[in-house]
Design an enzyme around this catalytic site. Structure first.
Site, PDB file in Angstrom:
ATOM      1  CG  ASP A 223       5.307   5.929   3.863  1.00  0.00           C
ATOM      2  OD1 ASP A 223       5.789   6.815   3.114  1.00  0.00           O
ATOM      3  OD2 ASP A 223       4.728   4.908   3.449  1.00  0.00           O
TER       4      ASP A 223
ATOM      5  NE  ARG B 265       6.786  -1.618  -3.441  1.00  0.00           N
ATOM      6  CZ  ARG B 265       5.634  -1.762  -4.075  1.00  0.00           C
ATOM      7  NH1 ARG B 265       5.605  -2.147  -5.339  1.00  0.00           N
ATOM      8  NH2 ARG B 265       4.500  -1.554  -3.457  1.00  0.00           N
TER       9      ARG B 265
ATOM     10  CG  ASP C  15       5.339   2.481   6.756  1.00  0.00           C
ATOM     11  OD1 ASP C  15       4.826   1.344   6.676  1.00  0.00           O
ATOM     12  OD2 ASP C  15       5.793   3.096   5.778  1.00  0.00           O
TER      13      ASP C  15
ATOM     14  CG  ASP D 278       3.228   6.324  -0.531  1.00  0.00           C
ATOM     15  OD1 ASP D 278       3.884   6.091   0.495  1.00  0.00           O
ATOM     16  OD2 ASP D 278       1.988   6.423  -0.554  1.00  0.00           O
TER      17      ASP D 278
ATOM     18  CE  LYS E 265       1.824   6.564   2.928  1.00  0.00           C
ATOM     19  NZ  LYS E 265       1.129   5.638   2.020  1.00  0.00           N
TER      20      LYS E 265
ATOM     21  CD  GLU F 268       7.681   3.774   2.131  1.00  0.00           C
ATOM     22  OE1 GLU F 268       6.887   4.035   1.203  1.00  0.00           O
ATOM     23  OE2 GLU F 268       7.324   3.236   3.190  1.00  0.00           O
TER      24      GLU F 268
ATOM     25  CE  LYS G 249       7.548   0.384   4.971  1.00  0.00           C
ATOM     26  NZ  LYS G 249       6.330   0.472   4.123  1.00  0.00           N
TER      27      LYS G 249
HETATM   28  N1  BES Z   1       3.391   2.053   4.325  1.00  0.00           N
HETATM   29  C1  BES Z   1       2.621   2.020   3.134  1.00  0.00           C
HETATM   30  C2  BES Z   1       1.584   0.903   3.118  1.00  0.00           C
HETATM   31  C3  BES Z   1       0.390   1.106   3.996  1.00  0.00           C
HETATM   32  C4  BES Z   1      -0.576   2.039   3.663  1.00  0.00           C
HETATM   33  C5  BES Z   1       0.186   0.310   5.089  1.00  0.00           C
HETATM   34  C6  BES Z   1      -1.689   2.193   4.458  1.00  0.00           C
HETATM   35  C7  BES Z   1      -0.932   0.456   5.877  1.00  0.00           C
HETATM   36  C8  BES Z   1      -1.870   1.405   5.570  1.00  0.00           C
HETATM   37  C9  BES Z   1       3.517   1.831   1.907  1.00  0.00           C
HETATM   38  O1  BES Z   1       4.761   2.396   2.008  1.00  0.00           O
HETATM   39  C10 BES Z   1       2.814   2.440   0.757  1.00  0.00           C
HETATM   40  O2  BES Z   1       2.645   3.636   0.770  1.00  0.00           O
HETATM   41  N2  BES Z   1       2.406   1.638  -0.203  1.00  0.00           N
HETATM   42  C11 BES Z   1       1.694   2.133  -1.313  1.00  0.00           C
HETATM   43  C12 BES Z   1       2.211   1.406  -2.537  1.00  0.00           C
HETATM   44  C13 BES Z   1       1.724   1.989  -3.820  1.00  0.00           C
HETATM   45  C14 BES Z   1       2.323   3.364  -4.025  1.00  0.00           C
HETATM   46  C15 BES Z   1       2.116   1.066  -4.951  1.00  0.00           C
HETATM   47  C16 BES Z   1       0.220   1.847  -1.093  1.00  0.00           C
HETATM   48  O3  BES Z   1      -0.114   0.820  -0.525  1.00  0.00           O
HETATM   49  O4  BES Z   1      -0.591   2.724  -1.429  1.00  0.00           O
HETATM   50 ZN    ZN Z   2       5.515   2.681   3.875  1.00  0.00          ZN
HETATM   51 MN    MN Z   3       4.722   4.439   1.360  1.00  0.00          MN
END
Ligand code: BES
Ligand code: ZN
Ligand code: MN
Length: 505
Positions: free
Chosen positions: A273, A354, A291, A350, A280, A352, A268
């Site tokens: 992000d 996947r 990210d 968010d 966020k 994204e 990835k």
């Molecule tokens: N890059 C983030 C995941 C992440 C967040 C990794 C904080 C490390 C620390 C990912 O893209 C994301 O935002 N995931 C969301 C998914 C949710 C919207 C279902 C998450 O984990 O909040």
């Molecule tokens: Zn992300």
């Molecule tokens: Mn995200």
């Protein structure tokens, strides 16, 4: 920091080793091992022990100078902990203490006489890797963007592992692998630490091109037009809000036989992000520069295996872009069509990672892979589940996948870069139901890292596949903020195992 090995035999006695600092291990019971006894001509070492100047506690050190009958300028006693068992924990603590002590010395070089093959449950290669990684980590600096650089490393710059003749070959191999691993991890850390205004998708593509040039790897970078032609509607939907052009990097290390199916690593590469329209919160958002650590771990792993000339076909695939809000950004509720033909309702922009990975996972079908492993900072939920110690490992549950999972778990265990297995089961797939598309891109709060993996699973049914969620392990927050270089040790160790299995077959 430079490393080498040297054989000690009948001709080269410990007392004759010429070095700035000769390091010997001692235990908490204050009894001298064979090496220390040989150096203890006039009893200076036993006197130091008796006096209580050093406890033998793992990582404790004591500097002795000008020992009679010893060629080394200094002898450093290094505590290894209790005598009865040299655990990996004690050895790692000793390696940390060693590195700290060597950084304070006025000499350039040191020679280590340590029981490298006596760590319980570990081998010589583990011990050497542990010292090399501790040493390299201690001199790692993330100051490329500081106008006043951090203090440069002081002390010992060259470390020699003294080994017996019987260990010599294994030690040489282990050292070559450890140094290559440290080099790969340094690249992964550099890329991770570099902020989003420097480390753009274009920067990652250029880094991959340079790696390809330096190590004679195959490289292809697909641009937006080509991604459109491939119908990567899911990946491209993530780029809509960004002014930075997306890139799709394909790196090839073809060290195996031409007919051998390749192993594919997919990383990835979200270079920043923001969450997109599902923005966020501001607190700690800077950490979303990390990210792209999945992508960075693929590049670091390629750096390592290319340096080693690994006899295995490995393909690295990196979808990379930014996730930004803007007037042209994808909106919650938008439905996009992935390369696989499956339609996706983007309930949260968010989620994204996947969305870019699913198209990459469809793309790699063309390689008819032996196995595919994706590496992604995919979910905050994975940190909730496993904290910062273990990477989340997800696979389906059949014989082939159990084997892949076990290989990856073992590779993690043997390097200390551990992973923990998590489920992928149909029952969770129900959370991804959408009223308006084939699948939704989020599955609600419960088991967030599992539903993310289940989303990816739908795009991986044509091959054997594992998913590594490195959200908790790729970087550290707080005062020691910085990329860790994980899971390059796990990946490298697994690939080394794959190559040696091939060689035996
Ligand atoms: N890059 C983030 C995941 C992440 C967040 C990794 C904080 C490390 C620390 C990912 O893209 C994301 O935002 N995931 C969301 C998914 C949710 C919207 C279902 C998450 O984990 O909040
Ligand atoms: Zn992300
Ligand atoms: Mn995200």
């Amino acid at each position: 920091m430079d490393f080498s090995t040297k054989t000690l035999d009948a001709k080269t006695a410990v007392t004759a080793v010429k070095t700035g600092a000769l390091v010997v291990g001692i235990h908490e019971n204050r009894k001298l091992g064979a090496a220390a006894s040989a150096l203890d001509k006039l009893g200076a070492i036993s006197a130091a022990l008796k006096s209580g100047d050093i406890s033998g506690k793992a990582g404790s050190t004591l500097l002795l100078r000008g020992l009679t009958g010893v060629a080394a300028e200094r002898v450093v006693l290094l505590g290894l902990g209790p005598q009865d068992e040299l655990s990996d924990k004690s050895f790692a603590a000793a390696a940390q203490g060693l590195v700290r002590a060597l950084a304070t010395l006025g000499c350039d070089d040191a020679a280590l006489l340590l029981p490298l093959d006596q760590v319980k449950g570990r081998d010589l290669a583990w011990a050497i890797r542990n010292v090399v990684l501790a040493g390299r980590d201690s001199v790692y600096r993330a100051d490329v963007l500081k106008s006043k650089k951090d203090p440069a490393p002081t002390g010992v710059k060259k470390i020699t592992f003294l080994t017996s003749a019987a260990e010599a070959t294994a030690a040489k191999t282990a050292l070559t692998e450890a140094v290559a691993l440290a080099n790969g991890m340094a690249l992964t850390k550099d890329l991770g630490n570099l902020p989003g205004n420097f480390c753009t998708p274009t920067y990652l593509a250029n880094t991959a091109k340079k790696l390809a040039k330096d190590f004679k790897l195959g490289i292809e970078v697909l641009e937006r037009k080509q991604l459109e032609a491939l119908k990567m509607g899911s990946f491209l939907s993530v780029t809509n809000g960004s002014d930075e052009p997306p890139k799709f990097i394909v790196l090839k290390h073809l060290g195996g036989r031409s007919k051998d199916a390749p192993v594919v690593l997919v990383g990835k590469g979200i270079t920043f992000d923001t969450g997109g329209i599902s923005l966020k919160p501001g607190l700690n958002m800077d950490e979303m520069k990390y990210d792209m650590c999945g992508a960075a771990s693929v590049l670091g792993t390629f750096r390592t295996i290319a340096e080693l000339g690994l006899k295995l076909n490995v393909i690295g695939v990196i979808p990379t872009c930014e996730n930004m809000p803007s007037g042209s950004a994808t909106k919650p509720g938008d439905v996009v069509t992935s390369m696989s033909g499956q339609t996706i309702e983007v309930l949260n922009t968010d989620a994204e990672g996947r969305l870019i990975l699913c198209d990459a996972l469809t793309y790699v079908e063309r390689f008819k892979p032996a196995a595919v492993v994706d590496i992604a900072t995919l979910t905050g939920a994975c940190i909730v589940a496993l904290g910062h110690h273990n990477t989340g490992l997800f696979t389906r549950e059949d014989a082939a996948h159990d084997q892949l999972a076990n290989e990856l778990l073992a590779a993690g265990r043997s390097t200390g870069d551990t992973a923990w297995r998590m489920p992928i089961q149909d029952i969770y797939q129900e959370q991804l139901k959408s009223n308006f598309a084939d699948i939704a891109n989020i599955g609600g709060q419960p088991a967030g890292s599992v539903t993310a993996a289940c989303f990816l699973e739908r795009f991986t049914r044509k091959y054997t596949w594992a998913h590594l969620d490195i959200a908790g392990t790729a970087w550290k927050s707080g005062a020691a903020k910085g990329a860790t270089g994980r899971p390059v040790p796990l990946l490298t160790n697994w690939l080394l195992g794959q190559a040696s299995a091939k060689a035996k077959a």
